[in-house]
Every structure is written in structure tokens, then in C-alpha cells.
Design a protein around this motif. Structure first.
Motif, mmCIF file in Angstrom:
data_model
loop_
_atom_site.group_PDB
_atom_site.id
_atom_site.type_symbol
_atom_site.label_atom_id
_atom_site.label_comp_id
_atom_site.label_asym_id
_atom_site.label_seq_id
_atom_site.Cartn_x
_atom_site.Cartn_y
_atom_site.Cartn_z
ATOM 1 N N ALA A 128 41.959 -25.186 -56.297
ATOM 2 C CA ALA A 128 42.121 -25.705 -57.657
ATOM 3 C C ALA A 128 42.379 -27.210 -57.637
ATOM 4 C CB ALA A 128 43.259 -24.976 -58.371
ATOM 5 N N LEU A 129 43.179 -27.669 -56.685
ATOM 6 C CA LEU A 129 43.440 -29.108 -56.582
ATOM 7 C C LEU A 129 42.173 -29.871 -56.208
ATOM 8 C CD1 LEU A 129 46.944 -29.256 -54.859
ATOM 9 C CD2 LEU A 129 46.396 -29.368 -57.303
ATOM 10 N N GLN A 130 41.355 -29.294 -55.343
ATOM 11 C CA GLN A 130 40.099 -29.948 -54.977
ATOM 12 C C GLN A 130 39.178 -30.081 -56.194
ATOM 13 O OE1 GLN A 130 38.894 -27.409 -51.738
ATOM 14 N NE2 GLN A 130 39.996 -28.625 -50.216
ATOM 15 N N PHE A 131 39.129 -29.042 -57.038
ATOM 16 C CA PHE A 131 38.355 -29.137 -58.276
ATOM 17 C C PHE A 131 38.917 -30.240 -59.171
ATOM 18 C CE2 PHE A 131 36.894 -24.713 -57.436
ATOM 19 C CZ PHE A 131 35.531 -24.948 -57.546
ATOM 20 N N PHE A 132 40.234 -30.351 -59.235
ATOM 21 C CA PHE A 132 40.882 -31.403 -60.028
ATOM 22 C C PHE A 132 40.456 -32.780 -59.531
ATOM 23 C CE2 PHE A 132 44.682 -34.268 -60.094
ATOM 24 C CZ PHE A 132 44.623 -34.614 -61.437
ATOM 25 N N PHE A 133 40.496 -32.988 -58.225
ATOM 26 C CA PHE A 133 40.152 -34.290 -57.652
ATOM 27 C C PHE A 133 38.691 -34.662 -57.894
ATOM 28 C CE2 PHE A 133 43.525 -33.155 -54.286
ATOM 29 C CZ PHE A 133 44.546 -33.603 -55.089
ATOM 30 N N THR A 134 37.804 -33.673 -57.823
ATOM 31 C CA THR A 134 36.380 -33.975 -57.980
ATOM 32 C C THR A 134 35.939 -34.077 -59.438
ATOM 33 O OG1 THR A 134 35.759 -31.637 -57.826
ATOM 34 C CG2 THR A 134 35.749 -32.926 -55.775
ATOM 35 N N SER A 135 36.738 -33.590 -60.375
ATOM 36 C CA SER A 135 36.299 -33.613 -61.773
ATOM 37 C C SER A 135 37.123 -34.543 -62.663
ATOM 38 C CB SER A 135 36.314 -32.197 -62.358
ATOM 39 O OG SER A 135 37.616 -31.666 -62.321
ATOM 40 N N THR A 136 38.037 -35.303 -62.071
ATOM 41 C CA THR A 136 38.827 -36.264 -62.853
ATOM 42 C C THR A 136 38.865 -37.595 -62.105
ATOM 43 O OG1 THR A 136 40.977 -35.786 -61.819
ATOM 44 C CG2 THR A 136 40.323 -34.398 -63.705
ATOM 45 N N GLN A 137 39.502 -38.564 -62.726
ATOM 46 C CA GLN A 137 39.661 -39.875 -62.094
ATOM 47 C C GLN A 137 40.795 -39.898 -61.074
ATOM 48 O OE1 GLN A 137 40.615 -42.442 -65.358
ATOM 49 N NE2 GLN A 137 42.675 -41.646 -65.596
ATOM 50 N N TYR A 138 41.553 -38.821 -60.986
ATOM 51 C CA TYR A 138 42.730 -38.785 -60.120
ATOM 52 C C TYR A 138 42.388 -38.214 -58.745
ATOM 53 C CZ TYR A 138 44.924 -39.481 -64.643
ATOM 54 O OH TYR A 138 45.253 -39.958 -65.875
ATOM 55 N N HIS A 139 43.088 -38.718 -57.742
ATOM 56 C CA HIS A 139 42.830 -38.281 -56.378
ATOM 57 C C HIS A 139 44.095 -37.812 -55.677
ATOM 58 C CE1 HIS A 139 38.803 -39.760 -56.835
ATOM 59 N NE2 HIS A 139 39.294 -40.912 -57.272
ATOM 60 N N ALA A 140 45.141 -37.584 -56.469
ATOM 61 C CA ALA A 140 46.394 -37.120 -55.876
ATOM 62 C C ALA A 140 47.193 -36.330 -56.898
ATOM 63 C CB ALA A 140 47.220 -38.304 -55.388
ATOM 64 N N VAL A 141 48.002 -35.426 -56.385
ATOM 65 C CA VAL A 141 48.994 -34.699 -57.172
ATOM 66 C C VAL A 141 50.334 -35.012 -56.531
ATOM 67 C CG1 VAL A 141 49.891 -32.392 -57.691
ATOM 68 C CG2 VAL A 141 47.473 -32.876 -58.010
ATOM 69 N N ASP A 142 51.302 -35.359 -57.349
ATOM 70 C CA ASP A 142 52.606 -35.764 -56.829
ATOM 71 C C ASP A 142 53.559 -34.599 -56.609
ATOM 72 O OD1 ASP A 142 52.274 -38.754 -56.920
ATOM 73 O OD2 ASP A 142 51.812 -38.233 -59.002
ATOM 74 N N HIS A 143 53.366 -33.513 -57.377
ATOM 75 C CA HIS A 143 54.262 -32.366 -57.251
ATOM 76 C C HIS A 143 53.557 -31.125 -57.790
ATOM 77 C CE1 HIS A 143 58.432 -31.123 -56.368
ATOM 78 N NE2 HIS A 143 58.115 -30.099 -57.141
ATOM 79 N N ILE A 144 53.826 -29.995 -57.157
ATOM 80 C CA ILE A 144 53.331 -28.702 -57.630
ATOM 81 C C ILE A 144 54.529 -27.878 -58.065
ATOM 82 C CG2 ILE A 144 52.187 -26.533 -57.002
ATOM 83 C CD1 ILE A 144 50.621 -28.159 -54.871
ATOM 84 N N LEU A 145 54.439 -27.319 -59.268
ATOM 85 C CA LEU A 145 55.453 -26.397 -59.773
ATOM 86 C C LEU A 145 54.828 -25.016 -59.864
ATOM 87 C CD1 LEU A 145 56.946 -28.573 -62.634
ATOM 88 C CD2 LEU A 145 58.121 -27.876 -60.542
ATOM 89 N N LEU A 146 55.445 -24.040 -59.214
ATOM 90 C CA LEU A 146 54.960 -22.670 -59.249
ATOM 91 C C LEU A 146 55.656 -21.903 -60.369
ATOM 92 C CD1 LEU A 146 55.063 -21.885 -55.416
ATOM 93 C CD2 LEU A 146 53.077 -22.577 -56.786
ATOM 94 N N ALA A 147 54.867 -21.183 -61.164
ATOM 95 C CA ALA A 147 55.405 -20.372 -62.261
ATOM 96 C C ALA A 147 54.757 -18.994 -62.191
ATOM 97 C CB ALA A 147 55.118 -21.044 -63.606
ATOM 98 N N GLY A 148 55.249 -18.082 -63.017
ATOM 99 C CA GLY A 148 54.706 -16.731 -63.048
ATOM 100 C C GLY A 148 55.472 -15.809 -62.127
#
Length: 192
Positions: free
Chosen positions: A113-133
Motif C-alpha cells: 500500500a505504501l508503494q502504491f502511495f509513493f508511485t501515485s502521489t508527489q510524496y516519497h516518504a511516510v513519517d509514521h504508521i498508525l495501526l487500527a482495527g
């Protein structure tokens, strides 16, 4: 809980998420925060930046996968497997044979999911992951996700900045806290 406020689902979720993000270093300002909600059948990933959603993705992976793995491995009915998953009492090899592979698969789905985020937006990093559910409370899952993604990871707790009444069963609240941010499809009302 005594209901004090009812809100539209999306606003309730945004308010709950803002409480969780405030507890991060720097209050999450100018950071990309990935919220990974692992529901029963679907994993929803939303990336927030300054309280605004910049990306969302839904993937077909959830806690029912673990239940199905238990059914397949131990020949239980889905109902018995679900109860055993929640209350314990699974065979001694459960951790190594079922739980660890499930956690690895979940962490791969987060990485994807993060790889899809990096390839489909202008952003190339995530600073923190929060797990829910519901699956977020699996002991050690945050470490497995952190190891795979190399992104600091923690379990979302919308109550971390709140003072709890002595009447509240704190251990039970903490076990349910990651599930109380997002509404499951079969629940008619969200109480926050």
C-alpha cells in the motif's frame, strides 16, 4: 459509555484520528501519517498530512484471513476459530505456524500500500504508521510492520490523551481502542 455527542461518521473518524495524531512527535505537523485500518475483510489505508487526507486505498486483506488460516490448519469451524482467536486456547504451534505468517503477510500488504502511495502521489516518504482495527492489537504486529517498512509504527489509541474514569475497565478499553476509530460496516452507530 454514555453517549455525549453523535456525529456523521466521516467527522467522527476525523476527530478520532486528530486525537491519535496529536500524540505523535510534533503533533504530526508537516508529516505524512499512514493510518492502516485492518478490518475483518478489508484493509483501508489513508495517508494524512496536516489533518487532510492525501491518499486512500482499500485492499482485500483482513482479520478474517487469520480466522480462515486457523480453520484450515486446525479443522475448526469458522465460529470456533474466531472465538479461539479472540480468547486463546489454540494449539502450541499456533504462534509459529499461523500467527507469524499472518503478521508477515499483513506487513507485506502494508508495504504494498505504501508503494502504491509513493508511485501515485508527489510524496516519497511516510513519517509514521498508525495501526487500527481489530488486528492492530496483535502483540508485536507494530514491530513486524516497522521492520518490513522501516517506518516508525504504533497502535492507534484515540484515548491516549484522555483521562479515564475509574469506573472504566482500562485493560478492556485498551484492547478495543484501535477498533473504535473506524466504523465496521455492520455496526449502525459509532460512539466516540
Amino acid at each position: 459509555l454514555r453517549r455525549l455527542v453523535m456525529d456523521v461518521e466521516s467527522f467522527a473518524q476525523q476527530n478520532a484520528l486528530s486525537l491519535v495524531v496529536q500524540a505523535l512527535p510534533g503533533g504530526g505537523k508537516e508529516q505524512n501519517i499512514a493510518i492502516v485500518d485492518v478490518g475483518a475483510n478489508v484493509m483501508n489505508v489513508a495517508v494524512l498530512r496536516n489533518d487532510q487526507s492525501v491518499y486512500t486505498r482499500e485492499q482485500a486483506f483482513g482479520g478474517n484471513q487469520l480466522t480462515q488460516d486457523i480453520v484450515t490448519r486446525y479443522g475448526m469451524t469458522p465460529e470456533v476459530a474466531e472465538n479461539a482467536k479472540r480468547s486463546g486456547g489454540l494449539p502450541h504451534d499456533f504462534e509459529a505456524e499461523v500467527m507469524k505468517p499472518y503478521m508477515q503477510n499483513l506487513s507485506m500488504e502494508v508495504q504494498r500500500a505504501l508503494q502504491f502511495f509513493f508511485t501515485s502521489t508527489q510524496y516519497h516518504a511516510v513519517d509514521h504508521i498508525l495501526l487500527a482495527g481489530g488486528s492492530a492489537v496483535i502483540p508485536g504486529l507494530d514491530e513486524v510492520v516497522h521492520t518490513r517498512t522501516q517506518v516508525p509504527t504504533s497502535v492507534a489509541n484515540p484515548f491516549s490523551l484522555m483521562q479515564a474514569s475509574p469506573k472504566i475497565q482500562l485493560k478492556r478499553l485498551m484492547a478495543d481502542a484501535p477498533s473504535l476509530i473506524f466504523q465496521e460496516a455492520d455496526l449502525p452507530i459509532r460512539v466516540l
